[in-house]
Design a protein around this motif. Structure first.
Motif, PDB file in Angstrom:
ATOM      1  N   MET A   1       0.815  -1.191   0.000  1.00 14.73           N
ATOM      2  CA  MET A   1       0.000   0.000   0.000  1.00 14.73           C
ATOM      3  C   MET A   1       0.865   1.265   0.000  1.00 14.73           C
ATOM      4  O   MET A   1       0.520   2.245  -0.648  1.00 14.73           O
ATOM      5  CB  MET A   1      -0.929  -0.020   1.226  1.00 14.73           C
ATOM      6  N   TYR A   2       1.974   1.240   0.742  1.00 10.65           N
ATOM      7  CA  TYR A   2       2.841   2.415   0.845  1.00 10.65           C
ATOM      8  C   TYR A   2       3.359   2.876  -0.519  1.00 10.65           C
ATOM      9  O   TYR A   2       3.299   4.078  -0.814  1.00 10.65           O
ATOM     10  CB  TYR A   2       4.001   2.132   1.809  1.00 10.65           C
ATOM     11  N   PRO A   3       3.846   1.965  -1.389  1.00  9.57           N
ATOM     12  CA  PRO A   3       4.318   2.435  -2.704  1.00  9.57           C
ATOM     13  C   PRO A   3       3.227   3.121  -3.533  1.00  9.57           C
ATOM     14  O   PRO A   3       3.496   4.110  -4.219  1.00  9.57           O
ATOM     15  CB  PRO A   3       4.814   1.163  -3.393  1.00  9.57           C
ATOM     16  N   LEU A   4       2.000   2.631  -3.474  1.00  7.57           N
ATOM     17  CA  LEU A   4       0.897   3.253  -4.201  1.00  7.57           C
ATOM     18  C   LEU A   4       0.605   4.651  -3.647  1.00  7.57           C
ATOM     19  O   LEU A   4       0.430   5.607  -4.404  1.00  7.57           O
ATOM     20  CB  LEU A   4      -0.360   2.387  -4.138  1.00  7.57           C
ATOM     21  N   LEU A   5       0.568   4.776  -2.327  1.00 13.90           N
ATOM     22  CA  LEU A   5       0.344   6.081  -1.701  1.00 13.90           C
ATOM     23  C   LEU A   5       1.456   7.065  -2.074  1.00 13.90           C
ATOM     24  O   LEU A   5       1.191   8.234  -2.369  1.00 13.90           O
ATOM     25  CB  LEU A   5       0.256   5.944  -0.185  1.00 13.90           C
ATOM     26  N   LEU A   6       2.696   6.566  -2.064  1.00 14.36           N
ATOM     27  CA  LEU A   6       3.822   7.424  -2.414  1.00 14.36           C
ATOM     28  C   LEU A   6       3.722   7.889  -3.869  1.00 14.36           C
ATOM     29  O   LEU A   6       3.938   9.060  -4.172  1.00 14.36           O
ATOM     30  CB  LEU A   6       5.139   6.687  -2.177  1.00 14.36           C
ATOM     31  N   THR A  62      -2.990  11.909   0.760  1.00 11.75           N
ATOM     32  CA  THR A  62      -1.935  10.883   0.673  1.00 11.75           C
ATOM     33  C   THR A  62      -0.795  11.202   1.630  1.00 11.75           C
ATOM     34  O   THR A  62      -0.189  10.280   2.188  1.00 11.75           O
ATOM     35  CB  THR A  62      -1.406  10.749  -0.767  1.00 11.75           C
ATOM     36  N   GLY A  63      -0.518  12.481   1.866  1.00 12.49           N
ATOM     37  CA  GLY A  63       0.519  12.844   2.834  1.00 12.49           C
ATOM     38  C   GLY A  63       0.163  12.379   4.235  1.00 12.49           C
ATOM     39  O   GLY A  63       1.010  11.829   4.952  1.00 12.49           O
ATOM     40  N   ILE A  64      -1.089  12.581   4.615  1.00 11.87           N
ATOM     41  CA  ILE A  64      -1.546  12.115   5.930  1.00 11.87           C
ATOM     42  C   ILE A  64      -1.423  10.594   6.019  1.00 11.87           C
ATOM     43  O   ILE A  64      -0.928  10.056   7.018  1.00 11.87           O
ATOM     44  CB  ILE A  64      -2.999  12.575   6.178  1.00 11.87           C
ATOM     45  N   LEU A  65      -1.861   9.904   4.979  1.00 11.87           N
ATOM     46  CA  LEU A  65      -1.787   8.441   4.988  1.00 11.87           C
ATOM     47  C   LEU A  65      -0.338   7.945   4.996  1.00 11.87           C
ATOM     48  O   LEU A  65      -0.024   6.934   5.636  1.00 11.87           O
ATOM     49  CB  LEU A  65      -2.555   7.868   3.795  1.00 11.87           C
ATOM     50  N   LEU A  66       0.549   8.636   4.289  1.00 11.90           N
ATOM     51  CA  LEU A  66       1.966   8.247   4.289  1.00 11.90           C
ATOM     52  C   LEU A  66       2.580   8.409   5.676  1.00 11.90           C
ATOM     53  O   LEU A  66       3.362   7.551   6.117  1.00 11.90           O
ATOM     54  CB  LEU A  66       2.744   9.069   3.266  1.00 11.90           C
ATOM     55  N   ILE A  67       2.251   9.497   6.355  1.00 12.30           N
ATOM     56  CA  ILE A  67       2.770   9.682   7.713  1.00 12.30           C
ATOM     57  C   ILE A  67       2.228   8.583   8.623  1.00 12.30           C
ATOM     58  O   ILE A  67       2.963   7.998   9.419  1.00 12.30           O
ATOM     59  CB  ILE A  67       2.419  11.083   8.257  1.00 12.30           C
ATOM     60  N   TRP A  68       0.977   8.286   8.480  1.00 12.51           N
ATOM     61  CA  TRP A  68       0.346   7.237   9.288  1.00 12.51           C
ATOM     62  C   TRP A  68       1.007   5.878   9.043  1.00 12.51           C
ATOM     63  O   TRP A  68       1.192   5.098   9.963  1.00 12.51           O
ATOM     64  CB  TRP A  68      -1.144   7.207   8.954  1.00 12.51           C
ATOM     65  N   GLN A  69       1.384   5.606   7.785  1.00 11.82           N
ATOM     66  CA  GLN A  69       1.965   4.323   7.410  1.00 11.82           C
ATOM     67  C   GLN A  69       3.476   4.235   7.671  1.00 11.82           C
ATOM     68  O   GLN A  69       4.052   3.170   7.552  1.00 11.82           O
ATOM     69  CB  GLN A  69       1.725   4.057   5.923  1.00 11.82           C
ATOM     70  N   SER A  71       7.309   5.702   9.722  1.00  9.38           N
ATOM     71  CA  SER A  71       7.853   5.927  11.063  1.00  9.38           C
ATOM     72  C   SER A  71       7.954   7.408  11.403  1.00  9.38           C
ATOM     73  O   SER A  71       8.371   7.764  12.501  1.00  9.38           O
ATOM     74  CB  SER A  71       9.237   5.287  11.165  1.00  9.38           C
ATOM     75  N   TRP A  72       7.565   8.295  10.473  1.00  5.91           N
ATOM     76  CA  TRP A  72       7.603   9.733  10.740  1.00  5.91           C
ATOM     77  C   TRP A  72       6.502  10.088  11.734  1.00  5.91           C
ATOM     78  O   TRP A  72       5.440   9.476  11.743  1.00  5.91           O
ATOM     79  CB  TRP A  72       7.395  10.540   9.456  1.00  5.91           C
ATOM     80  N   THR A  73       6.759  11.107  12.533  1.00  4.63           N
ATOM     81  CA  THR A  73       5.752  11.571  13.489  1.00  4.63           C
ATOM     82  C   THR A  73       5.311  12.984  13.106  1.00  4.63           C
ATOM     83  O   THR A  73       5.989  13.681  12.355  1.00  4.63           O
ATOM     84  CB  THR A  73       6.301  11.601  14.931  1.00  4.63           C
ATOM     85  N   TRP A  74       4.175  13.397  13.658  1.00  2.00           N
ATOM     86  CA  TRP A  74       3.642  14.727  13.366  1.00  2.00           C
ATOM     87  C   TRP A  74       4.521  15.837  13.920  1.00  2.00           C
ATOM     88  O   TRP A  74       4.425  16.978  13.497  1.00  2.00           O
ATOM     89  CB  TRP A  74       2.215  14.857  13.897  1.00  2.00           C
ATOM     90  N   GLY A  75       5.392  15.517  14.859  1.00  2.00           N
ATOM     91  CA  GLY A  75       6.278  16.519  15.449  1.00  2.00           C
ATOM     92  C   GLY A  75       7.605  16.659  14.734  1.00  2.00           C
ATOM     93  O   GLY A  75       8.434  17.491  15.103  1.00  2.00           O
ATOM     94  N   THR A  76       7.836  15.859  13.686  1.00  2.00           N
ATOM     95  CA  THR A  76       9.076  15.953  12.917  1.00  2.00           C
ATOM     96  C   THR A  76       9.149  17.335  12.275  1.00  2.00           C
ATOM     97  O   THR A  76       8.172  17.820  11.703  1.00  2.00           O
ATOM     98  CB  THR A  76       9.102  14.851  11.833  1.00  2.00           C
TER      99      THR A  76
END
Length: 143
Positions: A1-6, A62-69, A71-76
């Motif tokens: 799923m991650y490659p498609l979102l990217l 897609t950016g929100i979903l990529l962050i969710w999928q 290891s990045w956090t919202w505080g990065t």
């Protein structure tokens, strides 16, 4: 799923910035166009801005979903900076094009003033989008 979102994220980023480079050449035509051609050019301009807005919706989703999928956090730091610049770009986009075209139709601006304002706004928006693109690709660490 991650490659498609990217892929969708990158594709929507291209759709968010690409039309503005085409609009630069359209603005040269707007500057000297006869009235009937001018109206057609302004319709194309509005359509391109509408495409960019919808591509932006896909980009954000897609950016929100990529962050969710990932290891990045919202505080990065680069994510926080991207969100701040994105919020500014939304405000800018809402004020930069459609209201300018409306003011021209209302007779408040001449055709030259319209073209000059659109030209400056397009370059400013390209700069804002390029900054967000840099945050997303370079992923700088600020804190």
């Amino acid at each position: 799923m991650y490659p498609l979102l990217l892929f969708l994220h990158i594709f929507s980023a291209a759709l968010s910035i690409g039309p503005f480079f085409v609009l630069l050449s359209l603005i040269r035509k707007i500057r000297v166009a006869e009235h009937s051609a001018l109206l057609a050019y302004l319709d194309v301009f509005r359509s391109a801005v509408r495409l960019v807005k919808h591509a932006g919706h896909v980009l954000v989703t897609t950016g929100i979903l990529l962050i969710w999928q990932s290891s990045w956090t919202w505080g990065t730091s680069w994510i926080v900076m991207t969100i701040i610049v994105m919020a500014a770009s939304i405000v800018f986009l809402a004020r930069a094009f459609t209201p300018v075209i409306r003011r021209f139709h209302a007779g408040e601006w001449t055709q030259k003033e319209l073209a000059d304002k659109l030209y400056r706004s397009v370059w400013l928006y390209i700069g804002i989008l390029a900054l967000m693109l840099w945050f997303m690709t370079a992923k700088p660490v600020f804190w």
